[in-house]
Motif scaffolding. Structure first.
Motif, PDB file in Angstrom:
ATOM      1  N   CYS A 137       0.836  -1.202   0.000  1.00  0.00           N
ATOM      2  CA  CYS A 137       0.000   0.000   0.000  1.00  0.00           C
ATOM      3  C   CYS A 137       0.871   1.253   0.000  1.00  0.00           C
ATOM      4  CB  CYS A 137      -0.896  -0.016   1.235  1.00  0.00           C
ATOM      5  SG  CYS A 137      -2.038   1.361   1.231  1.00  0.00           S
TER       6      CYS A 137
ATOM      7  N   LYS B 246      -0.661   4.307   0.527  1.00  0.00           N
ATOM      8  CA  LYS B 246      -1.533   5.362   1.050  1.00  0.00           C
ATOM      9  C   LYS B 246      -0.993   5.980   2.355  1.00  0.00           C
ATOM     10  CE  LYS B 246      -5.341   5.461  -1.647  1.00  0.00           C
ATOM     11  NZ  LYS B 246      -4.726   5.096  -2.920  1.00  0.00           N
ATOM     12  N   PHE B 247      -0.243   5.236   3.108  1.00  0.00           N
ATOM     13  CA  PHE B 247       0.363   5.742   4.341  1.00  0.00           C
ATOM     14  C   PHE B 247      -0.629   6.429   5.274  1.00  0.00           C
ATOM     15  CE2 PHE B 247       4.009   5.020   1.641  1.00  0.00           C
ATOM     16  CZ  PHE B 247       4.908   4.434   2.513  1.00  0.00           C
ATOM     17  N   CYS B 248      -1.718   5.765   5.583  1.00  0.00           N
ATOM     18  CA  CYS B 248      -2.597   6.260   6.652  1.00  0.00           C
ATOM     19  C   CYS B 248      -1.739   6.268   7.916  1.00  0.00           C
ATOM     20  CB  CYS B 248      -3.800   5.332   6.836  1.00  0.00           C
ATOM     21  SG  CYS B 248      -4.777   5.186   5.338  1.00  0.00           S
TER      22      CYS B 248
ATOM     23  N   PHE C  74      -2.083   5.692  10.938  1.00  0.00           N
ATOM     24  CA  PHE C  74      -2.227   4.681  11.999  1.00  0.00           C
ATOM     25  C   PHE C  74      -1.688   3.319  11.582  1.00  0.00           C
ATOM     26  CE2 PHE C  74      -6.166   5.111   9.551  1.00  0.00           C
ATOM     27  CZ  PHE C  74      -6.287   3.835   9.016  1.00  0.00           C
ATOM     28  N   CYS C  75      -1.354   3.141  10.301  1.00  0.00           N
ATOM     29  CA  CYS C  75      -1.276   1.791   9.732  1.00  0.00           C
ATOM     30  C   CYS C  75       0.153   1.312   9.439  1.00  0.00           C
ATOM     31  CB  CYS C  75      -2.101   1.788   8.448  1.00  0.00           C
ATOM     32  SG  CYS C  75      -2.214   0.168   7.687  1.00  0.00           S
TER      33      CYS C  75
ATOM     34  N   VAL D 128       0.791  -1.322   7.454  1.00  0.00           N
ATOM     35  CA  VAL D 128       0.847  -2.094   6.200  1.00  0.00           C
ATOM     36  C   VAL D 128       1.907  -1.582   5.210  1.00  0.00           C
ATOM     37  CG1 VAL D 128      -0.477  -2.690   4.116  1.00  0.00           C
ATOM     38  CG2 VAL D 128      -1.447  -3.102   6.370  1.00  0.00           C
ATOM     39  N   PRO D 129       2.004  -0.264   4.953  1.00  0.00           N
ATOM     40  CA  PRO D 129       3.009   0.173   3.980  1.00  0.00           C
ATOM     41  C   PRO D 129       4.444  -0.208   4.395  1.00  0.00           C
ATOM     42  CG  PRO D 129       1.426   1.922   4.405  1.00  0.00           C
ATOM     43  CD  PRO D 129       1.173   0.850   5.435  1.00  0.00           C
TER      44      PRO D 129
ATOM     45  N   GLN E 113      -4.384  -5.346  -0.217  1.00  0.00           N
ATOM     46  CA  GLN E 113      -4.401  -4.419   0.920  1.00  0.00           C
ATOM     47  C   GLN E 113      -5.136  -3.148   0.494  1.00  0.00           C
ATOM     48  OE1 GLN E 113      -1.171  -6.087   0.969  1.00  0.00           O
ATOM     49  NE2 GLN E 113      -1.654  -7.082   2.911  1.00  0.00           N
TER      50      GLN E 113
ATOM     51  N   HIS F   4     -10.074   1.371  -0.834  1.00  0.00           N
ATOM     52  CA  HIS F   4      -9.938   2.718  -0.282  1.00  0.00           C
ATOM     53  C   HIS F   4     -10.929   3.621  -1.017  1.00  0.00           C
ATOM     54  CE1 HIS F   4      -8.314   6.594   0.854  1.00  0.00           C
ATOM     55  NE2 HIS F   4      -7.553   5.990   1.741  1.00  0.00           N
TER      56      HIS F   4
ATOM     57  N   GLN G 138     -13.138   4.708   8.477  1.00  0.00           N
ATOM     58  CA  GLN G 138     -12.323   4.871   9.701  1.00  0.00           C
ATOM     59  C   GLN G 138     -12.887   5.887  10.683  1.00  0.00           C
ATOM     60  OE1 GLN G 138     -10.339   2.506   9.752  1.00  0.00           O
ATOM     61  NE2 GLN G 138      -9.581   2.130   7.687  1.00  0.00           N
TER      62      GLN G 138
ATOM     63  N   ARG H  14      -6.186  10.317   5.395  1.00  0.00           N
ATOM     64  CA  ARG H  14      -7.077   9.548   4.526  1.00  0.00           C
ATOM     65  C   ARG H  14      -7.349  10.278   3.203  1.00  0.00           C
ATOM     66  NH1 ARG H  14      -7.980   4.229   5.102  1.00  0.00           N
ATOM     67  NH2 ARG H  14     -10.090   4.457   4.320  1.00  0.00           N
TER      68      ARG H  14
HETATM   69 FE1  SF4 Z   1      -3.080   1.366   3.169  1.00  0.00          FE
HETATM   70 FE2  SF4 Z   1      -5.442   0.627   4.185  1.00  0.00          FE
HETATM   71 FE3  SF4 Z   1      -3.285   0.796   5.765  1.00  0.00          FE
HETATM   72 FE4  SF4 Z   1      -4.409   3.015   4.787  1.00  0.00          FE
HETATM   73  S1  SF4 Z   1      -5.388   1.535   6.191  1.00  0.00           S
HETATM   74  S2  SF4 Z   1      -2.218   2.550   4.827  1.00  0.00           S
HETATM   75  S3  SF4 Z   1      -5.086   2.330   2.768  1.00  0.00           S
HETATM   76  S4  SF4 Z   1      -3.575  -0.614   4.079  1.00  0.00           S
END
Ligand code: SF4
Ligand code: SAM
Length: 475
Positions: free
Chosen positions: A192, A194-196, A198-199, A201-202, A236, A275, A302, A314
């Motif tokens: 991902c 997007k670099f939210c 809180f997340c 995943v990236p 993701q 997203h 969210q 976001r």
């Molecule tokens: Fe990416 Fe979803 Fe995490 Fe945002 S919440 S960074 S869109 S995986």
């Protein structure tokens, strides 16, 4: 790949969410692997692919760690306590391995997934009984890692692979697919950008990569030919998928769905997780045009507060989301909506939380997931000021979940008396009962049903429970 010649070690897993029994192989003397999966559907898919890869090495899957020769824990790092959970599972496995070794036997312990990616060598340092650690991008090298383990080494393989893992993974056999049932996952996109704030995943899954149209079509066709009828495309950020189509143009997920809908025998298509900013025109149009694209969409927002959405990075406002839902519902009025919510993000005031409650009332969800904010080390959110008290998070979560449950019940209740197609998935708890899947994912229980797994039957809903519907077959 790094490997270390260190003393070996070993296990017993328990409180995870899903265990995957993926092999259709039934060789009497084959070795057994127990795969424990934490986290989302993408991890379930990865566990299945790892099981396929181990099947090629002679391993069949088992549902219990007790009779396994190898235990593989596929971890999730999305919320806190992921590593604590892992280390306590590894503690239990160590005891099991010690007992086995006292009896002259062995147990191979492997750790995969996002915690493996984030912690790497640290896992061997804290838990020297572990034999191998593989990341989400390197699990296609499991067979090589296993070979090194058998040579007496411990292996950590979490470096991003240059090669495409999907090109190197064995394809599941027809028997393996059949054993998993009539519904299947297919990962089309990973990572991902997007670099939210809180997340993780990236950081754990890396930047966005889309699989090619050819790879996806080939895997989808094989799954359908082996009996899969309900296919969920995973990513993701799945609606960020893009690739060059048959016509030489750049396609988005919408075009891909139109294309996959042509596969003979495919009955249902879904995709998750999306997203809001990547819901383009073609994807929205697909919801109106494609009957086999199920009327269920998981589209996380969210928060309902623009201030918090901005702090979360976001890049959309609450009103943009509400309008987007209106546009999708305009083309697909029976759309059931699902979402994700985080309460207690740093700086969230009572007023911000009330904006979330109002958005939920405006949108009306059929089902949703909600979480207390959990600071993830290394993400910008963790360094923000004004963290919200745990007791306040608890209270907000309770209120939000009460509202979401009310909406879920109202949605299910609205289905009572209606007719729908149900895909039969497995026998129920009682003689003659079958459990199927509605277009909206809600399990449907049907008594006196003679149909086979994979049949799609027409039913009328008689009543609703908390998380399931009761229905009767129509002649
Ligand atoms: Fe990416 Fe979803 Fe995490 Fe945002 S919440 S960074 S869109 S995986
Ligand atoms: N890509 C998806 C999206 O854009 O919403 C979500 C992926 S994430 C695996 C699943 C959900 O976990 C998120 O939607 C979010 O609600 C929740 N989540 C992620 N990080 C979190 C955190 N630090 N604390 C609490 N919940 C979190």
């Amino acid at each position: 790949m790094t490997d270390q010649t260190l003393p070996h070690s070993q296990h017993k897993a328990s409180d995870a969410e899903l265990s995957v029994n993926a092999s259709g192989n039934n060789l009497a003397n084959s070795r057994k692997v127990f795969v424990k999966t934490y986290g989302c559907q993408m991890n379930v898919y990865d566990s299945q692919r790892m099981a396929d890869s181990l099947a090629a090495e002679g391993y069949v899957t088992t549902d219990s760690a007790d009779d396994a020769d190898m235990v593989l824990i596929n971890t999730c790092h999305i919320r806190e306590k992921a590593s604590e959970k892992l280390y306590s599972a590894l503690g239990r496995l160590r005891n099991m391995k010690n007992k086995r070794q006292a009896d002259g036997k062995d147990l191979i312990i492997g750790v995969a997934g996002c915690v493996a990616q984030a912690e790497g060598d640290e896992i061997l340092r804290r838990s020297p009984t572990v034999d191998l650690v593989v990341g989400p991008q390197t699990y296609h090298r499991l067979p090589q890692a296993l070979k090194q383990v058998r040579e007496g080494r411990q292996v950590v393989d979490t470096e991003y692979a240059i090669e495409d893992k999907f090109e190197h993974l064995p394809v599941a056999t027809r028997e393996q697919v059949r054993k998993r049932g009539a519904s299947a996952f297919l990962t089309v996109q990973e990572g991902c950008d997007k670099f939210c704030t809180f997340c993780v995943v990236p950081y754990t899954r890396g930047s966005e990569v889309s699989r090619s149209v050819a790879q996806i079509v080939s895997e989808a066709t094989k799954l359908v030919q082996a009996g899969v009828r309900d296919l969920t495309l995973l990513g993701q950020n799945v609606n960020g998928w893009h690739g060059v189509g048959d016509d030489g143009r750049e396609w988005g997920l919408g075009e891909l769905l139109y294309h996959l809908a042509e596969i003979p025998g495919i009955a249902r298509l879904r995709y998750t997780t999306s997203h809001p900013r990547d819901m383009d025109e073609m994807l929205i149009k697909a919801h109106g045009d494609l009957d086999i694209l199920m009327p269920y969409l998981h589209l996380p927002v969210q928060s309902g507060s623009d201030r918090i959405l901005k702090a979360m990075n976001r890049k959309h406002k609450g009103a943009d989301y509400v309008q987007l839902i209106q546009r999708i519902r305009a083309v697909r009025p029976d759309l059931a909506l699902s979402g994700d919510f985080i309460v207690g993000f740093p700086g969230e005031t009572d007023e911000d939380f009330e904006d979330t409650m109002q958005l939920v009332r405006d949108v009306r969800y059929a089902q949703a997931y909600s979480f207390k904010y959990s600071p993830r080390p290394g993400t910008p959110g963790a360094d923000l000021p004004d963290h919200v008290e745990e007791s306040v998070k608890d209270e907000r979560l309770q209120r939000l979940q009460a509202l979401l449950s009310e909406q879920q019940y109202a949605f299910q209740d609205s289905l009572v008396g209606t007719e729908m197609d149900v895909l039969l998935e497995k026998p129920g708890r009682f003689e003659g009962q079958m459990i199927g899947r509605s277009p909206w994912l809600i399990p449907v229980i049907i008594d006196n049903e003679q149909g086979e797994v994979g049949d799609i039957i027409r039913v009328r809903v008689i009543s609703t429970g908390t998380n399931s519907l009761m229905a009767e077959k129509l002649a």
